[in-house]
Design a protein around this motif. Structure first.
Motif: not given
Lengths: 129, 843
Positions: B82-91, B120-123, B312-315
């Motif tokens: 889904a490309g929601d890195v912050d949401g994924g990281y939070a889960f 983790n590496f997505w963020k 790159a936008r997320a990390c």
């Protein structure tokens, strides 16, 4: 593994290096009318089995033991045509006991600390005549 | 769906959601979790559905152990699909927090694996994955999880590779996990790690690149096992290696084989590397391609670039330089040279900022080729030399050699003798005010380095770079002695001395080093060949060194060591500006070395604790089996009304054996508490006047049953009273430990206890005739958690002798063992009869 004729119930060889565990299990099984004998490691168990004239119905096998551990015992057991067919149940505190038992190709497994009902049900399933 | 079910709750707050109590819901959750792995194998398309079911079930009905698994996998899907890195990281964080809250060791390693390997590496910078994976690996071991420990095993080395770590470190980490995979019989994982090592060997020059036959057997084993990750790794590693060594057709072939296997490396860093190298390969083949091929290649490259830009936008740290690099290739293919130059520059800067030395080198190399092709020979040569230097620094010596072969002029370029150029440059030109910014950056990068060998290596590189030195050593003080910890030569190749060699007068001016050690002051010789205070030094007298500098590394008046630097080409190389910089670096060095030593000590402590926990949990479980069986037997008879049938004798025996097991557990727990007291420094003595012989006799009497059970006949011989001021409780414990030890390791043997007096010392000897102790074992049996005679197999925590030593030493005495293997062992305890302050007494 004694030669004396058993009653209505079968015979069990208990292989565990911990004296307290082995003696407790042997005693409980004898109470229930099984013939039960103990061996303190895989090597001792093999020696007993090979010296006996009649095979037990079931082997209860600990995994971590000195001299010869459970897995090494199992390797020797399946190589010996006379012993290979004896039903064998692994008893272990190892978290991975299920996977280990599957890999060893044994009849089943029991987790430590052993539950009395589980123990007696398992033995009844495999060693009752 | 998930947003609706969240119903306004913040993701981290879900850890406080109520526990799932509805039995039906719990059953469904457990079933969903159990069906996860098989579905992943057989019907991967259904896997996201299962995950979403688990998550929505948990959001509706509350948290169960299996919810962690759902959240953990969902995290990956949310971040990578889904490309929601912050949401994924939070889960993913939620999964870990909930797992901790539930204290579920079984899933802990898996949760850390999901975070460290996939999310983790997505963020965050990919280097941050490694501590997570290390923790995950330990948690797997504690939880007995051989599956996820091996997943971590083949992925962690690749994450380390991606982080820009020296290739030798990658190889070494891979070795650790390869051995583990082999021991745990995950042969496909083992072969995958061997392929990673082979790949590293190709870059470093320890193996010939592109030798398909050398990896065929490993790949066949991986493919036969149906290990998809290993298949994908094989093709992608080949793609990167072929591209790196200029075989672009081979690289494209490998990329085509990798493409259908990519699903297995979904949401892993190597998936990203595939995109990068596929794009680079297409770009390399572009000029010779047909018009049709060109259109398809450009579209594919643009696709890779856009995906990379999205990531790159997320990390930006991990992906911006890669997006710039692909962007440069796209621009170059399209003939937009100026745009390409700008993007290469961006890629170089981004990679350098993130410490991605391999991508910095790659971007330099590609930019150099562009400049050379455009006729800008001097800029091109500079960039190419830089690329080569970076490849070398990284450890890719074979790649550096490959560049030299492709660009024969490279070796002649003055930059390669950089120290000379820069030394004269700085004294000749007006660069008086040294730019302190790079120094600050360097000093930050030092302080981030916690592992001592890597720290030393970084330090030497930085110091040589900023000092204008040709040769340098870091020498550490070890008491009064000095040890060379690291050395760097003119090529900036850093050599670490294992364990530290003593400096030799053939290679270093000993009088200068000793002067700095004694005074803590720096020594500067602008021209060591002219007469000076140290002219008589054997090394300086040979006239090789010209500019010499030795600067102390000290913290709070304590000398940690010193940097020794020399420049044999010019005089006065160490200008005041450089000294200023070096003083800053030396101060930072002292702090960093202290920190890394502390870090190493803490890591050792953690390892000891982990070993201890795994032994303790096994040992504490063992007495529970007979205890439980006997209690359950009693309760069966009580319920069945057949208690009387057992008879009084049998009942008494049952109660006794239960008591014995409880005593065994009490002893284990007491041992644990003693160790924690020793650690906390709360081990105190209560001295009384006592007779050692009488004490020994009473302990032997109390252990009669235990000794008899082991068929040991014990005798006590105390011909004369041996009185002293000791702690009776502690000495009883000591004697008891030695007796238990004899019963355990020397069953069936006579045990002789002798008490005697030798001058101011009381001596107690416990002598058995058992299997004895080998010389190697005798050296460490008094350490913590050591058990001799095939570990694991003799019960007990291995604490007895450790505690015994602490007791003896607390009394100012000692304990040792005298033994010949096969002929028994004698434990000798010696205690001063009058109290003396022993080294370990803490009042």
């Amino acid at each position: 593994v004694t030669d004396a004729a058993g009653g209505g119930r079968g015979s069990v060889l208990v292989v565990d290096d911990d004296d307290d565990i082995r003696e407790t299990v042997v005693e409980l099984l004898r109470d229930e009318g099984y013939e039960a004998e103990g061996a303190a490691n895989g090597r001792e168990a093999l020696d007993r089995l090979r010296a006996a004239t009649r095979e037990p119905d079931l082997i209860l096998l600990d995994l971590l033991m000195p001299v010869m551990d459970g897995e090494q015992f199992r390797e020797e057991q399946v190589k010996d045509p006379r012993l290979a067919a004896i039903r064998t149940v692994v008893i272990s505190a190892n978290f991975q006991v299920r996977e280990t038992a599957a890999r060893m190709g044994v009849t089943g497994y029991i987790r430590k600390p052993v539950d009395l009902d589980v123990l007696l049900d398992t033995v009844a399933a495999h060693a009752a005549h | 769906v998930v947003e609706g079910l969240l119903d306004g709750r913040a993701i981290p707050d879900l850890v406080d959601a109520p526990r799932m109590t509805d039995p039906r819901a719990r059953m469904v959750t457990a079933l969903l979790e159990a069906s996860g792995p098989p579905i992943y194998m057989v019907r991967p398309a259904l896997f996201p559905w299962i995950t979403l079911q688990l998550v929505s079930h948990s959001l509706r009905h509350g948290n169960a152990e299996a919810s962690c698994y759902g959240y953990g996998i969902y995290a990956l899907l949310r971040a990578a699909v889904a490309g929601d890195v912050d949401g994924g990281y939070a889960f993913s964080q939620l999964a870990i927090a909930l797992n901790e809250r539930l204290g579920d060791l079984a899933l802990k390693g898996c949760m850390l694996h999901l975070l460290g390997d996939h999310v983790n590496f997505w963020k965050n910078h990919v280097a941050g994955d490694l501590p997570i994976l290390e923790r995950g690996f330990r948690a797997c071991l504690e939880g007995g999880d051989l599956i996820y420990s091996n997943y971590i095993g083949f992925q962690a080395p690749w994450h380390l590779y991606e982080s820009g770590a020296p290739l030798d470190d990658v190889h070494a980490l891979a070795e650790k996990y390869a051995v583990f995979a082999l021991q745990s019989r995950y042969l496909a994982v083992h072969q995958t790690i061997r392929l990673e090592q082979r790949f590293v060997d190709e870059l470093t020059g320890r193996a010939a690149p592109g030798d398909a036959a050398a990896t065929a057997a490993a790949f066949a084993e991986i493919a036969a096992a149906g290990f998809g990750c290993g298949v994908a790794y094989h093709h992608i590693l080949r793609l990167i290696s072929r591209y790196t060594f200029g075989d672009h057709a081979g690289a494209l072939a490998a990329a085509r084989l990798a493409e259908p296997a990519l699903g297995a490396v979904f949401s892993m860093p190597i998936q990203v590397s595939f995109g990068l190298y596929h794009a680079l390969t297409l770009a390399a083949l572009y000029p010779a391609a047909s018009a049709d091929e060109r259109a398809a290649a450009l579209a594919a490259m643009e696709g890779h670039r856009d995906r990379m830009r999205g990531w790159a936008r997320a990390c930006p740290a991990n992906f911006a330089h890669k997006a710039a690099l692909i962007g440069a290739e796209v621009a170059r293919a399209a003939g937009r040279t100026a745009e390409a130059m700008g993007l290469y520059d961006e890629a170089v800067a981004g990679a350098r900022a993130g410490g991605f030395v391999q991508y910095q080198a790659l971007a330099c190399e590609r930019a150099a080729e562009l400049y050379l092709a455009a006729g800008a020979a001097s800029v091109g040569a500079l960039l190419m030399a830089e690329a080569r230097a970076l490849y070398r620094r990284w450890g890719a010596l074979a790649k550096a050699t490959h560049l030299e072969a492709a660009h024969p002029a490279l070796g002649d370029h003055p930059w390669e003798r950089g120290t000379l150029t820069r030394a004269t440059e700085s004294s000749n030109t007006a660069r008086k005010a040294l730019d302190l910014l790079p120094v600050l950056k360097a000093s930050q990068s030092i302080s981030a380095e916690m592992v001592l060998p890597r720290l030393l290596e970084r330090l030497m590189e930085i110091v040589i770079e900023y000092a204008g030195a040709e040769r340098g050593c870091l020498i550490l003080a070890d008491g009064d002695a000095l040890r060379v910890a690291a050395e760097a030569d003119a090529n900036r190749a850093v050599t670490l001395a294992q364990g530290g060699a003593e400096p030799s007068a053939a290679a270093l001016p000993m009088s200068v080093l000793q002067y700095v050690r004694r005074t803590g002051e720096r020594v500067i010789l602008d021209d060591a060949t002219r007469p000076n205070t140290f002219s008589s030094d054997a090394y300086l007298a040979r006239g090789q060194a010209r500019s010499v500098l030795c600067i102390p590394v000290a913290r709070r008046q304590t000398l940690t060591g010193m940097f020794y630097l020399e420049n044999n080409l010019v005089t006065g190389a160490f200008s005041p500006e450089r000294l200023e910089v070096l003083a800053v670096l030396a101060a930072q060095t002292a702090i960093s070395i202290d920190n890394s030593r502390l870090y190493e000590a803490s890591q050792d402590a953690i390892r000891v604790r982990d070993d201890f926990l795994s032994i303790a949990s096994h040992e504490l479980k063992t007495p529970l089996t007979p205890l439980r069986l006997r209690l359950q037997l009693l309760s069966r008879h009580i319920r069945g009304g057949t208690l009387a049938d057992l008879g009084p004798e049998r009942l008494a025996r049952l109660a006794d054996t239960i008591d014995v097991q409880v005593a065994r557990l009490v002893r284990l727990v007491d041992g644990l508490l003693d160790v924690s007291r020793i650690h906390a420094g709360k081990f105190t003595l209560h001295r009384e006047a006592i007779d050692l012989g009488a004490l020994a006799a009473s302990v032997v009497e109390r252990h009669a049953a235990e000794l008899a059970a082991a068929r040991c006949v014990a005798t006590v011989s105390a011909p004369e009273p041996v009185a002293g001021e000791w702690d009776p409780m502690r000495l009883e414990q000591l004697v008891a430990n030695l007796l238990t030890n004899a019963a355990k390791y020397a069953p069936g043997s006579p045990v002789a206890v002798t008490v005697s007096r030798a001058g101011d010392l009381a001596r107690l000897v416990v002598h058995d005739r058992g299997i004895g102790i080998s010389v190697e074992d005798a050296g460490h049996i008094f350490d913590r958690f050591v058990r001799v005679a095939s570990t694991e197999h003799v019960g007990g925590l291995g604490l007895g002798l450790f505690i015994s030593r602490q007791i003896a030493e607390a009394h100012g005495g000692s304990i040792r063992v005298e033994s010949t293997p096969g002929a028994g062992a004698a434990f000798v305890v010696e205690l001063p009869v009058a109290p003396t302050a022993g080294p370990r007494v803490r009042a």
